[in-house]
Design a protein around this motif. Structure first.
Motif, short mmCIF file in Angstrom:
data_model
loop_
_atom_site.label_atom_id
_atom_site.label_comp_id
_atom_site.label_asym_id
_atom_site.label_seq_id
_atom_site.Cartn_x
_atom_site.Cartn_y
_atom_site.Cartn_z
N GLY A 44 0.83 -1.20 0.00
CA GLY A 44 0.00 0.00 0.00
C GLY A 44 0.86 1.24 0.00
O GLY A 44 2.01 1.21 0.46
N MET A 45 0.32 2.32 -0.51
CA MET A 45 1.07 3.58 -0.55
C MET A 45 0.09 4.74 -0.50
O MET A 45 -0.98 4.69 -1.13
N ALA A 46 0.43 5.76 0.27
CA ALA A 46 -0.43 6.93 0.40
C ALA A 46 0.42 8.20 0.43
O ALA A 46 1.52 8.20 0.99
N ILE A 47 -0.10 9.23 -0.17
CA ILE A 47 0.52 10.56 -0.14
C ILE A 47 -0.49 11.53 0.45
O ILE A 47 -1.67 11.50 0.10
N CYS A 48 -0.03 12.39 1.33
CA CYS A 48 -0.87 13.47 1.86
C CYS A 48 -0.12 14.77 1.68
O CYS A 48 1.01 14.93 2.16
N GLY A 49 -0.72 15.70 0.94
CA GLY A 49 -0.09 16.99 0.71
C GLY A 49 -0.34 17.96 1.84
O GLY A 49 -1.29 17.82 2.61
N VAL A 50 0.50 18.97 1.94
CA VAL A 50 0.31 19.98 2.97
C VAL A 50 -0.97 20.79 2.70
O VAL A 50 -1.46 21.48 3.61
N ASP A 51 -1.50 20.67 1.47
CA ASP A 51 -2.76 21.33 1.15
C ASP A 51 -3.98 20.44 1.41
O ASP A 51 -5.11 20.80 1.11
N GLY A 52 -3.74 19.23 1.99
CA GLY A 52 -4.82 18.32 2.30
C GLY A 52 -5.15 17.33 1.20
O GLY A 52 -6.01 16.45 1.38
N SER A 53 -4.49 17.44 0.05
CA SER A 53 -4.73 16.48 -1.04
C SER A 53 -4.23 15.10 -0.64
O SER A 53 -3.24 14.97 0.09
N GLU A 54 -4.92 14.06 -1.11
CA GLU A 54 -4.54 12.68 -0.79
C GLU A 54 -4.61 11.81 -2.03
O GLU A 54 -5.50 11.97 -2.87
#
Length: 310
Positions: A44-54
């Motif tokens: 599994g892999m997840a990204i969370c941006g400082v702008d709240g994007s996922e």
């Protein structure tokens, strides 16, 4: 001119397909029986941006044992509890160059662990919160929930029991620290807290969210609440870069170039300051205890996006 960001949904799927080719070349941690039962095929892999994007792919919403990734949360709590001056008198800030559970280095250096992310250092950090709280585990869980914005973070009791039943080496480290005067609380109390913190169960998405403050100047991903000062963020990220993957940290910095923390549950969380936190999970480990496919995935991410700190 800033470079346009890629299509992360497609990118993560491509990275997952490539990284999965590494599955079968490593080994799931078997010295903790509860971890040995995890399917090696998970990714599994997840990204969370400082702008709240996922952005997520694969098994990003399946819980796993975060193990040594918990040491980052415990370090943050210990710094809040006793302050940096008191803590850094008891733990160093240098790469160890030895196995994460080594006793030899600890004995030769008179009970001063090299850094807070090897087991000896993490046990001292755990002692710092255990000695100053009647409920250190609840305090830690409260911090993790606050950072992740998710109340449903819990401890996997099966994993915690398995760790306690087979944690002879960690017990030896704790007793050695106690004999050298670098443990304040009872050894038994410190170990209970340590085993339970390592058994926190989270998803890739949870962890990516929880580490956003380290990418965002200390601000929580959802509310924007200030959880840490920029200086503390800088110092923790520097420790992740130099000590976050045990004695594999140099090769990881060479291949990936991103501050990160791994755990023998197969998770790795990485930080790109000002942009993203990233979590990848694949249970098979290399010979140094770091996720094999996870390391490959982060290497591919850095290469394809040209995002690193260098």
């Amino acid at each position: 001119m800033s470079r346009p960001l890629p299509d992360f949904d497609t990118l993560l799927d491509d990275i997952a397909a490539e990284a999965r080719k590494s599955i079968g070349r490593g080994k799931v941690a078997d010295y903790i029986p509860a971890l040995a039962r995890i399917s090696p095929d998970k990714f599994g892999m997840a990204i969370c941006g400082v702008d709240g994007s996922e952005y997520v792919t694969g098994d990003a919403d399946e819980r796993f044992s975060i193990q040594s990734i918990s040491k980052v949360f415990t370090l943050i709590l210990a710094l809040q509890t006793i302050g940096s001056n008191a803590l850094w008198r008891r733990v160093g800030r240098e790469p160890s160059g030895t196995a994460f559970n080594s006793l030899v280095q600890l004995e030769s250096e008179q009970g001063l662990p090299r850094n807070p992310f090897i087991n000896a250092g993490a046990i001292v950090v755990t002692d710092a919160i255990t000695a100053h709280s009647v409920s250190p585990v609840l305090q830690l869980l409260s911090l993790v929930r606050r950072f992740s914005g998710k109340e449903q973070i819990y401890i996997d009791d099966v994993v915690a029991r398995s760790e306690a039943e087979h944690g002879h080496r960690n017990a030896a480290i704790a007793h050695l620290l106690k004999s050298q005067g670098n443990l304040k609380a009872r050894v038994e109390d410190v170990l209970v807290t340590y085993y339970r913190q390592c058994a926190i169960a989270m998803t890739c998405r949870d962890l990516a969210r929880a580490f956003v403050p380290l990418a965002n100047g200390g601000k929580q991903w959802e509310s924007g609440e200030k959880l840490m000062t920029p200086l503390r963020v800088k110092r923790i990220n520097s420790l992740l870069l130099t000590c976050g993957l045990y004695d594999g940290v140099g090769n990881f910095a060479f291949r990936v170039g991103i501050p990160a923390k791994s755990g023998v549950g197969g998770g790795i969380v990485a930080i790109i300051p000002g942009k993203f936190s990233i979590c990848v999970w694949s249970p098979e480990l290399d010979e140094l205890g770091n996720s094999l496919a996870g390391t490959r995935a982060l290497e591919l991410f850095a290469r394809k996006t040209k995002l690193s700190i260098f």
